[in-house]
Scaffold this motif. Structure first.
Motif, PDB file in Angstrom:
ATOM      1  N   GLU A 115       0.810  -1.221   0.000  1.00 34.87           N
ATOM      2  CA  GLU A 115       0.000   0.000   0.000  1.00 34.87           C
ATOM      3  C   GLU A 115       0.840   1.267   0.000  1.00 34.87           C
ATOM      4  O   GLU A 115       0.390   2.311  -0.489  1.00 34.87           O
ATOM      5  CB  GLU A 115      -0.936  -0.001   1.212  1.00 34.87           C
ATOM      6  CG  GLU A 115      -2.002   1.078   1.165  1.00 34.87           C
ATOM      7  CD  GLU A 115      -3.068   0.910   2.229  1.00 34.87           C
ATOM      8  OE1 GLU A 115      -3.956   1.781   2.302  1.00 34.87           O
ATOM      9  OE2 GLU A 115      -3.016  -0.092   2.965  1.00 34.87           O
ATOM     10  N   ASP A 116       2.048   1.201   0.511  1.00 29.56           N
ATOM     11  CA  ASP A 116       2.934   2.367   0.490  1.00 29.56           C
ATOM     12  C   ASP A 116       3.223   2.849  -0.926  1.00 29.56           C
ATOM     13  O   ASP A 116       3.606   4.010  -1.126  1.00 29.56           O
ATOM     14  CB  ASP A 116       4.260   2.043   1.189  1.00 29.56           C
ATOM     15  CG  ASP A 116       4.109   1.905   2.693  1.00 29.56           C
ATOM     16  OD1 ASP A 116       3.035   2.270   3.209  1.00 29.56           O
ATOM     17  OD2 ASP A 116       5.061   1.437   3.342  1.00 29.56           O
ATOM     18  N   TRP A 118       0.962   2.751  -3.492  1.00 30.95           N
ATOM     19  CA  TRP A 118      -0.228   3.109  -4.255  1.00 30.95           C
ATOM     20  C   TRP A 118      -0.261   4.576  -4.647  1.00 30.95           C
ATOM     21  O   TRP A 118      -0.654   4.912  -5.766  1.00 30.95           O
ATOM     22  CB  TRP A 118      -1.492   2.753  -3.473  1.00 30.95           C
ATOM     23  CG  TRP A 118      -1.664   1.290  -3.198  1.00 30.95           C
ATOM     24  CD1 TRP A 118      -0.801   0.280  -3.527  1.00 30.95           C
ATOM     25  CD2 TRP A 118      -2.765   0.676  -2.531  1.00 30.95           C
ATOM     26  NE1 TRP A 118      -1.284  -0.931  -3.100  1.00 30.95           N
ATOM     27  CE2 TRP A 118      -2.494  -0.721  -2.476  1.00 30.95           C
ATOM     28  CE3 TRP A 118      -3.934   1.157  -1.957  1.00 30.95           C
ATOM     29  CZ2 TRP A 118      -3.366  -1.633  -1.887  1.00 30.95           C
ATOM     30  CZ3 TRP A 118      -4.812   0.253  -1.363  1.00 30.95           C
ATOM     31  CH2 TRP A 118      -4.535  -1.126  -1.336  1.00 30.95           C
ATOM     32  N   ASP A 119       0.143   5.456  -3.758  1.00 34.13           N
ATOM     33  CA  ASP A 119       0.115   6.884  -4.078  1.00 34.13           C
ATOM     34  C   ASP A 119       1.074   7.231  -5.208  1.00 34.13           C
ATOM     35  O   ASP A 119       0.843   8.179  -5.960  1.00 34.13           O
ATOM     36  CB  ASP A 119       0.447   7.717  -2.840  1.00 34.13           C
ATOM     37  CG  ASP A 119      -0.723   7.800  -1.857  1.00 34.13           C
ATOM     38  OD1 ASP A 119      -1.837   7.397  -2.235  1.00 34.13           O
ATOM     39  OD2 ASP A 119      -0.507   8.243  -0.716  1.00 34.13           O
ATOM     40  N   THR A 120       2.155   6.473  -5.320  1.00 33.30           N
ATOM     41  CA  THR A 120       3.125   6.697  -6.394  1.00 33.30           C
ATOM     42  C   THR A 120       2.615   6.166  -7.725  1.00 33.30           C
ATOM     43  O   THR A 120       2.778   6.811  -8.766  1.00 33.30           O
ATOM     44  CB  THR A 120       4.468   6.023  -6.054  1.00 33.30           C
ATOM     45  OG1 THR A 120       4.967   6.562  -4.836  1.00 33.30           O
ATOM     46  CG2 THR A 120       5.495   6.232  -7.173  1.00 33.30           C
ATOM     47  N   CYS A 122      -0.673   5.169  -8.572  1.00 33.24           N
ATOM     48  CA  CYS A 122      -2.061   5.398  -8.964  1.00 33.24           C
ATOM     49  C   CYS A 122      -2.427   6.880  -9.014  1.00 33.24           C
ATOM     50  O   CYS A 122      -1.978   7.680  -8.186  1.00 33.24           O
ATOM     51  CB  CYS A 122      -3.009   4.702  -7.994  1.00 33.24           C
ATOM     52  SG  CYS A 122      -2.732   2.926  -7.849  1.00 33.24           S
ATOM     53  N   THR A 123      -3.294   7.223  -9.971  1.00 32.16           N
ATOM     54  CA  THR A 123      -3.890   8.556 -10.004  1.00 32.16           C
ATOM     55  C   THR A 123      -4.983   8.625  -8.935  1.00 32.16           C
ATOM     56  O   THR A 123      -5.377   7.612  -8.352  1.00 32.16           O
ATOM     57  CB  THR A 123      -4.516   8.838 -11.372  1.00 32.16           C
ATOM     58  OG1 THR A 123      -5.615   7.943 -11.578  1.00 32.16           O
ATOM     59  CG2 THR A 123      -3.495   8.644 -12.498  1.00 32.16           C
ATOM     60  N   SER A 124      -5.509   9.814  -8.705  1.00 32.63           N
ATOM     61  CA  SER A 124      -6.571   9.963  -7.701  1.00 32.63           C
ATOM     62  C   SER A 124      -7.800   9.146  -8.091  1.00 32.63           C
ATOM     63  O   SER A 124      -8.449   8.532  -7.236  1.00 32.63           O
ATOM     64  CB  SER A 124      -6.934  11.437  -7.527  1.00 32.63           C
ATOM     65  OG  SER A 124      -7.386  12.001  -8.748  1.00 32.63           O
ATOM     66  N   ARG A 127      -7.130   5.514  -7.301  1.00 34.80           N
ATOM     67  CA  ARG A 127      -7.209   5.243  -5.864  1.00 34.80           C
ATOM     68  C   ARG A 127      -8.661   5.180  -5.402  1.00 34.80           C
ATOM     69  O   ARG A 127      -9.015   4.364  -4.537  1.00 34.80           O
ATOM     70  CB  ARG A 127      -6.434   6.307  -5.080  1.00 34.80           C
ATOM     71  CG  ARG A 127      -4.919   6.207  -5.285  1.00 34.80           C
ATOM     72  CD  ARG A 127      -4.165   7.036  -4.269  1.00 34.80           C
ATOM     73  NE  ARG A 127      -4.399   8.464  -4.420  1.00 34.80           N
ATOM     74  CZ  ARG A 127      -3.717   9.261  -5.232  1.00 34.80           C
ATOM     75  NH1 ARG A 127      -2.738   8.767  -5.975  1.00 34.80           N
ATOM     76  NH2 ARG A 127      -3.986  10.561  -5.304  1.00 34.80           N
ATOM     77  N   GLU A 167       1.533   8.935 -13.215  1.00 43.26           N
ATOM     78  CA  GLU A 167       0.294   9.712 -13.296  1.00 43.26           C
ATOM     79  C   GLU A 167      -0.037  10.115 -14.731  1.00 43.26           C
ATOM     80  O   GLU A 167      -1.131  10.616 -15.006  1.00 43.26           O
ATOM     81  CB  GLU A 167       0.413  10.961 -12.434  1.00 43.26           C
ATOM     82  CG  GLU A 167       1.459  11.941 -12.909  1.00 43.26           C
ATOM     83  CD  GLU A 167       1.704  13.079 -11.937  1.00 43.26           C
ATOM     84  OE1 GLU A 167       2.279  14.095 -12.367  1.00 43.26           O
ATOM     85  OE2 GLU A 167       1.318  12.945 -10.761  1.00 43.26           O
TER      86      GLU A 167
END
Length: 223
Positions: A115-116, A118-120, A122-124, A127, A167
């Motif tokens: 999960e760490d 995912w922000d890198t 995935c786009t908003s 997510r 992104e």
């Protein structure tokens, strides 16, 4: 089963990167002369798979060079892609035509993406989509997004020489198919271009593949 990843005309070969042996081509081997043994084996196995695919295509196997950005240099008239992880190596090669302008392939172990990351990756919007899934599915779907983006990136790069951030692509799934939707203009491709791809599970790995055709690519806009 790997044939289903690409349209007719693309040849695929698989191998074990742990058993890669020197290619016998000095123009190739010089690029890994100082590499660690695992990297050398992966490089050699990738070239062996690529030449097997070339042979199956009816093309005489030859040197597959290395560009300054480390991507393969395919013989004139061919397009190809190589991907490997610790235990599986895949290569796909095709004659370059209007229907098969460029191809991209990525393989990753079928294990949850932490999960760490995912922000890198995935786009908003991606997510938000993950958040609507059952919690037991999210990490593996995030991995599917990652490998889909990698294959789309590898398919476009030979045409544009453009580096992407994660992104810059947004993934939408349709069963075993997916669309990697471009989030900005790049040379040859307009924002909103949809790179269509396929995914499958192969020997405990997620494999993604994308084929770009001439209808998607505006060669005249590449400087």
């Amino acid at each position: 089963m790997l044939w289903a990843l690409f349209p007719d005309g693309v040849q695929i070969a698989a191998g074990d990167p742990r058993g890669g042996k020197p290619t016998g081509y000095a123009d190739e081997e010089i690029h890994v002369v100082n590499a660690v043994p695992s990297r050398r084996s992966e490089f050699f196995a990738g070239r062996a798979c690529a030449r097997k695919a070339m042979q199956d295509l009816g093309v005489r196997p030859t040197v597959i060079g290395v560009s300054p950005d480390r991507s393969p240099i395919w013989p004139r008239g061919l397009t190809g892609t190589i991907s490997h992880c610790k235990t599986v190596c895949l290569a796909a090669v095709a004659r370059q035509t209007d229907d098969i302008l460029s191809i991209g392939l990525d393989i990753e172990p079928d294990s949850p993406l932490h999960e760490d990351m995912w922000d890198t990756i995935c786009t908003s919007n991606e997510r938000k989509w993950l958040a609507r899934l059952p919690s037991s599915q999210r990490a593996r779907q995030a991995l599917r997004m990652f490998t889909a983006k990698e294959s789309a990136y590898k398919a476009q790069y030979p045409l544009t020489q453009e580096f992407f951030e994660f992104e810059d692509l947004e993934i939408a799934f349709d069963g075993h198919d997916f669309f990697a939707v471009l989030q900005r203009n790049v040379p040859g491709f307009a924002k909103g271009t949809k790179f269509r791809g396929r995914q499958m599970i192969y020997n405990g790995h997620v494999v993604s593949a994308v084929c770009v055709d001439s209808d998607q690519f505006d060669k005249g806009s590449v400087s």
